[in-house]
Scaffold this motif. Structure first.
Motif, PDB file in Angstrom:
ATOM      1  N   UNK A 261      34.666 -15.896  53.124  1.00 19.74           N
ATOM      2  CA  UNK A 261      33.337 -15.353  52.787  1.00 19.74           C
ATOM      3  C   UNK A 261      33.336 -14.732  51.395  1.00 19.74           C
ATOM      4  N   UNK A 262      34.463 -14.125  51.005  1.00 20.10           N
ATOM      5  CA  UNK A 262      34.499 -13.500  49.682  1.00 20.10           C
ATOM      6  C   UNK A 262      34.337 -14.564  48.585  1.00 20.10           C
ATOM      7  N   UNK A 263      34.977 -15.711  48.767  1.00 19.00           N
ATOM      8  CA  UNK A 263      34.814 -16.797  47.800  1.00 19.00           C
ATOM      9  C   UNK A 263      33.397 -17.354  47.847  1.00 19.00           C
ATOM     10  N   UNK A 265      30.704 -15.859  48.309  1.00 20.75           N
ATOM     11  CA  UNK A 265      29.739 -15.023  47.583  1.00 20.75           C
ATOM     12  C   UNK A 265      29.567 -15.527  46.157  1.00 20.75           C
ATOM     13  N   UNK A 266      30.599 -16.174  45.613  1.00 17.47           N
ATOM     14  CA  UNK A 266      30.492 -16.774  44.278  1.00 17.47           C
ATOM     15  C   UNK A 266      30.165 -18.260  44.326  1.00 17.47           C
ATOM     16  N   UNK A 309      35.579  -0.418  49.174  1.00 18.93           N
ATOM     17  CA  UNK A 309      36.670  -1.216  48.620  1.00 18.93           C
ATOM     18  C   UNK A 309      36.529  -2.714  48.839  1.00 18.93           C
ATOM     19  N   UNK A 310      35.728  -3.125  49.829  1.00 25.48           N
ATOM     20  CA  UNK A 310      35.612  -4.561  50.084  1.00 25.48           C
ATOM     21  C   UNK A 310      34.622  -5.220  49.119  1.00 25.48           C
ATOM     22  N   UNK A 311      33.456  -4.592  48.961  1.00 27.21           N
ATOM     23  CA  UNK A 311      32.389  -5.171  48.153  1.00 27.21           C
ATOM     24  C   UNK A 311      31.909  -4.147  47.130  1.00 27.21           C
ATOM     25  N   UNK A 312      31.309  -4.625  46.058  1.00 26.70           N
ATOM     26  CA  UNK A 312      30.675  -3.704  45.110  1.00 26.70           C
ATOM     27  C   UNK A 312      29.388  -3.181  45.739  1.00 26.70           C
ATOM     28  N   UNK A 315      26.894  -5.925  45.729  1.00 28.76           N
ATOM     29  CA  UNK A 315      27.149  -6.927  46.760  1.00 28.76           C
ATOM     30  C   UNK A 315      26.798  -6.395  48.144  1.00 28.76           C
TER      31      UNK A 315
ATOM     32  N   UNK B  54      35.078  -4.542  39.965  1.00 28.21           N
ATOM     33  CA  UNK B  54      35.428  -5.684  40.802  1.00 28.21           C
ATOM     34  C   UNK B  54      35.969  -5.215  42.151  1.00 28.21           C
ATOM     35  N   UNK B  55      35.751  -6.072  43.151  1.00 24.87           N
ATOM     36  CA  UNK B  55      36.221  -5.770  44.502  1.00 24.87           C
ATOM     37  C   UNK B  55      36.888  -7.024  45.082  1.00 24.87           C
ATOM     38  N   UNK B  56      36.926  -7.109  46.409  1.00 24.99           N
ATOM     39  CA  UNK B  56      37.625  -8.235  47.028  1.00 24.99           C
ATOM     40  C   UNK B  56      37.153  -9.625  46.592  1.00 24.99           C
ATOM     41  N   UNK B  57      35.833  -9.850  46.511  1.00 27.12           N
ATOM     42  CA  UNK B  57      35.424 -11.210  46.139  1.00 27.12           C
ATOM     43  C   UNK B  57      36.032 -11.643  44.812  1.00 27.12           C
ATOM     44  N   UNK B  58      36.074 -10.724  43.850  1.00 28.29           N
ATOM     45  CA  UNK B  58      36.588 -11.073  42.525  1.00 28.29           C
ATOM     46  C   UNK B  58      38.106 -11.269  42.556  1.00 28.29           C
TER      47      UNK B  58
END
Lengths: 446, 210
Positions: A261-263, A265-266, A309-312, A315, B54-58
Motif C-alpha cells: 500500500x505504501x508503494x 500511494x505513489x 511515523x507511518x504517513x505524513x 498523506x 518523508x515517511x514509510x511510503x517514501x
C-alpha cells in the motif's frame, strides 16, 4: 432492531438491552446473587456514563483488554488455549474473577486452533504452525492482493474475496477459484451449466472443509460464548459487539500489505482511494450487523498504518482519515459506539481526528501522551488506556499505582476516562495488573 | 544529468529516475557515477525522513527505486565498488517474534546513513545472533521485537552474547513495540530507541562518527 428509531434511540436500545440482559433462550438472565446483579448494572451504567460524557459516572471504570495474558496467568501455553476450548474458557473465567474488571471482553482471542488447521490458514502463524507453543499467533505479511487486481476489488469486492483472496489465504478454499459467477445465475436456459463446478472434486473438497470448519467453530463457541453469559450472571458485563477496520488498513494489513500500500500511494493513488471508497460501506455494515447480532454496542477498530511515523500529515489527511471518519460516523449512525484503538503513537493525528460527535466514541489510547489526547479527542470522546504494557510487565505495583493515579488526574477529572492497558499484552506480572484495577478504584471515585 | 538523477530519486519520481539511469547508461556513463548519484539521493531521502518530511511510503519507494537501479547497472559493473562505511550493524527480530516493519525501516536508515547492515530477519534465536557477531564483527547489535514476549528473547540474546564473551565487543540497542527504559534495564541493553532516527544517531555516536 426497529429501523424507525433514530441512531441515538437505537444506541439507547442497545444499552437498555444490556441493562435487562437475557439468557440465550431469551429469558431474563438469572444472576447468581442480588449482589452480582447490582454490580453488573452499576458497571454497565458506569461505562455508559463515561462514554456519553453527560453525567459523571460514580467512579472511573477500569478494564483489562489483554491478548494472551489470561492464559499465561493460568500457566497455559497459547497452544493449549487454542486447542483445549474448555480449558481456554475456564482460564478466562478465573482471570476475570481474580482481577475483577468492570467489563470483560470475552475469551475469543486464542480462537480454535483445529479450525485454522482445517482451513489451512496461511495469513497467520500460530503455535505448532510456524511459532512456538508459548507464542501468540502472528500475521504473515504479504502481497495477498496483486497490484493489478485493484479494479477487480473495486468492481466487485465480494466476488474478489470469494474467487481470488480467500483461496490465497486459506489453502482449503482453493475450490472457490472455480465457483461460478453468481450474478450470471439469471434464467432457466443454461442454468445447469453454471452449477457444474459444484459437482467437481476440488469444489466439493472445499465445501467439505467448510462444513468441518463450521462444526469446529460451533464446538469452540459453545464454551467460549457460554462463558459470556456465565460471567454476566456473576456481575461482569461484556460490551464488545464486534470489530471492523479502517479501509486503509483493510488494504494495507492483509490485502496489499504494508509495503504494497505504501508503494501504491505513489504508483496508483487513485486506485487506492477508489478501493477505500468501495470498502467503506462494507466496513460500516460489518460493524453494525455485528452489534445487532450480539446486542453489544462497542465496535472495535484497531488502527494500524496511520499511526505516528507511518504517513505524513498530508498523506494521513488524504488517504487514511476520510474513510475512517466515514466508518466511525456510519457506525454511530447505525446505533453503535465505535472503539478506535490508536495503537502505537497518535500524537501527530490528534488535531485531525478530534472533531467527532460528542459522547459517541470511545478511543483506546496506547503510547500517546494522555494530556494531549484529553486536550484534543478527549473533549468529545471518552478515552480508554493508557497503562503501558512495559510497566505491567516489568514495573512494580507501586509504579503502576502511581501511573494510574496520574492518569486519572490528567484525563479523568471530569469523566470521559476508562482506565485500561494501552496495548495488547501477553506477559505481565499479575500483581501489577491487580494494582492497576485497585488503583483505579481507589483514586477514581468521583 | 546526474544532478537530475539525484533530484528525480530524492523527489520520488520513479519513472523519471529509471529513464535517466537508462539514458546515462546508453551514453556510456560509468555505473559508479550513477551509484554516486543514487547515494547522494539516499542522503537527501534520509535527511527528509529525519526531518519528518518523508515517511514509510517514501522509504519503501526509495528502496524499490534503488533495487531497480542496481538491477540496471549490474551487467556493467565488474565488481561492486568499495564504499567507505561508517561501521557495521547487525540487526534482527528476536526469537518468537516475526514482526519486521520497524526493523526494516531501521535497516534502511542505517544503510542510507552509511552503515554496513547485516539483517538476520525475523524469529532469530540467540545463538544465531552470537554466531553472526562472531563472523560479521559488528560494532552495534540492534534487537527488534513487537510483542511483550520479545522482552525475554532480547534478554536471552544479550545473555547469550555475554556467555560467549562477546558482550563487551558490541553496543546493543533494542527497539519496537513498547520498549522503554524499563525494558532496556530488564534486557541489559545499552540503549533503546522509539524510532529509526534515534537508532541511527546512537549507532553513529557509538562508532565515533559525527
Amino acid at each position: 432492531m426497529n429501523h424507525q428509531l433514530s441512531p441515538d434511540e437505537q444506541r439507547e436500545a442497545l444499552w437498555q438491552g444490556k441493562l435487562s440482559p437475557k439468557d440465550p433462550q431469551g429469558n431474563p438472565l438469572a444472576f447468581q446473587s442480588p449482589e452480582a446483579e447490582k454490580k453488573y448494572k452499576e458497571r454497565v451504567l458506569r461505562v455508559k456514563a463515561a462514554i456519553e460524557m453527560e453525567t459523571l459516572p460514580d467512579q472511573v471504570p477500569v478494564t483489562i483488554f489483554p491478548s494472551m495474558f489470561p492464559w499465561k496467568y493460568a500457566g497455559m501455553t497459547v497452544y493449549e488455549a487454542m486447542y483445549d476450548y474448555e480449558k481456554c474458557a475456564a482460564a478466562f473465567k478465573k482471570f476475570v474473577l481474580d482481577f475483577d474488571p468492570d467489563i470483560q471482553w470475552g475469551a475469543y482471542a486464542p480462537g480454535p486452533g483445529r479450525f485454522f488447521e482445517i482451513l489451512d490458514y496461511k495469513l497467520y502463524s500460530w503455535p505448532g504452525h510456524g511459532v512456538a507453543p508459548e507464542c501468540c499467533y502472528q500475521c504473515n505479511e504479504g502481497e495477498y492482493m496483486k497490484p493489478e487486481e485493484y479494479d477487480a476489488l473495486i468492481q466487485d469486492p465480494t466476488g474478489y474475496f470469494i474467487h481470488l483472496y480467500l483461496p490465497r489465504v486459506f489453502g482449503a478454499l482453493s475450490g472457490f477459484q472455480m465457483l461460478p459467477f453468481f450474478p450470471g445465475i439469471l434464467e432457466m436456459y443454461g442454468l445447469a451449466l453454471t452449477f457444474i463446478p459444484f459437482g467437481l472434486p476440488p469444489v466439493q473438497a472445499t465445501f467439505q472443509a467448510l462444513f468441518e470448519a463450521g462444526a469446529e467453530a460451533l464446538k469452540w463457541v459453545a464454551p467460549i460464548g457460554g462463558l459470556d453469559t456465565e460471567l454476566a450472571t456473576l456481575g461482569y458485563p461484556s460490551l464488545l459487539g464486534g470489530f471492523t477496520k479502517a479501509p486503509f488498513d483493510v488494504i494495507g494489513d492483509t490485502l496489499r500489505g504494508t509495503k504494497g500500500i505504501m508503494l501504491d500511494l505513489y504508483r496508483r493513488p487513485e486506485k487506492v482511494l477508489k478501493a477505500m471508497e468501495v470498502l467503506t460501506p462494507l466496513m460500516i455494515q460489518m460493524g453494525v450487523n455485528s452489534a445487532r447480532a450480539t446486542g453489544n454496542p462497542l465496535i472495535f477498530i484497531p488502527l494500524h498504518k496511520g499511526a505516528d511515523g507511518f504517513l505524513s500529515d498530508e498523506q494521513f489527511r488524504k488517504f487514511y482519515w476520510p474513510t475512517l471518519k466515514e466508518v466511525i460516523l456510519g457506525l454511530i449512525e447505525g446505533g453503535c459506539v465505535p472503539l478506535p484503538a490508536a495503537e502505537g503513537g497518535y500524537s501527530s493525528r490528534l488535531e485531525v481526528v478530534k472533531d467527532l460527535p460528542r459522547g459517541k466514541t470511545l478511543w483506546m489510547i496506547d503510547l500517546t501522551d494522555m494530556a494531549d489526547a484529553k486536550r484534543t479527542i478527549g473533549q468529545n470522546a471518552c478515552l480508554m488506556g493508557n497503562v503501558p504494557s512495559s510497566l505491567l510487565n516489568l514495573g512494580t505495583p507501586e509504579e503502576v499505582r502511581a501511573y494510574v493515579k496520574r492518569l486519572i488526574e490528567v484525563a479523568g477529572k471530569d469523566g470521559g476516562l476508562i482506565v485500561s492497558n494501552g496495548s495488547f499484552f501477553d506477559e505481565a506480572k499479575p500483581e501489577n495488573v491487580k494494582a492497576m484495577v485497585e488503583a483505579a478504584r481507589e483514586y477514581g471515585v468521583y | 544529468m546526474s544532478e537530475e538523477l539525484v533530484k528525480a530519486i530524492a523527489d520520488m519520481e520513479e519513472e523519471e529516475a529509471i529513464r535517466l539511469v537508462r539514458d546515462l547508461l546508453e551514453k556510456g556513463v560509468s555505473p559508479t557515477v550513477i551509484l554516486d548519484a543514487a547515494r547522494q539521493a539516499m542522503d537527501i531521502i534520509g535527511q527528509r525522513y529525519e526531518n519528518c518530511v518523508y515517511f514509510l511510503p517514501e522509504l519503501m519507494l526509495a528502496g524499490e527505486i534503488m533495487s531497480q537501479i542496481a538491477e540496471l547497472i549490474k551487467p556493467r559493473l565488474a565488481e561492486a565498488p568499495e564504499v567507505r562505511r561508517l561501521g557495521k550493524v547487525l540487526i534482527g527480530t528476536v526469537k518468537g517474534d516475526i514482526h519486521d516493519i520497524g526493523k526494516n525501516i531501521v535497516s534502511f536508515m542505517l544503510d542510507a546513513n552509511g552503515f554496513e547492515v547485516l539483517d538476520l530477519g525475523v524469529d532469530v534465536p540467540p545463538q544465531k545472533f552470537v554466531e553472526a557477531v562472531r563472523d560479521f564483527q559488528p560494532q552495534v547489535v540492534g534487537l527488534s521485537g513487537f510483542l511483550t514476549l520479545a522482552y525475554d528473547s532480547m534478554k536471552e540474546t544479550i545473555q547469550a552474547l555475554e556467555a560467549a564473551g562477546l558482550r563487551d565487543r558490541v553496543k546493543v540497542i533494542i527497539g519496537g513495540g513498547s520498549v522503554d527504559e524499563h525494558v532496556r534495564a530488564y534486557t541489559g541493553a545499552d540503549a533503546f530507541g522509539r524510532d529509526a532516527v534515534t537508532g541511527v544517531s546512537l549507532a553513529k555516536k557509538w562508532v565515533g562518527a559525527q
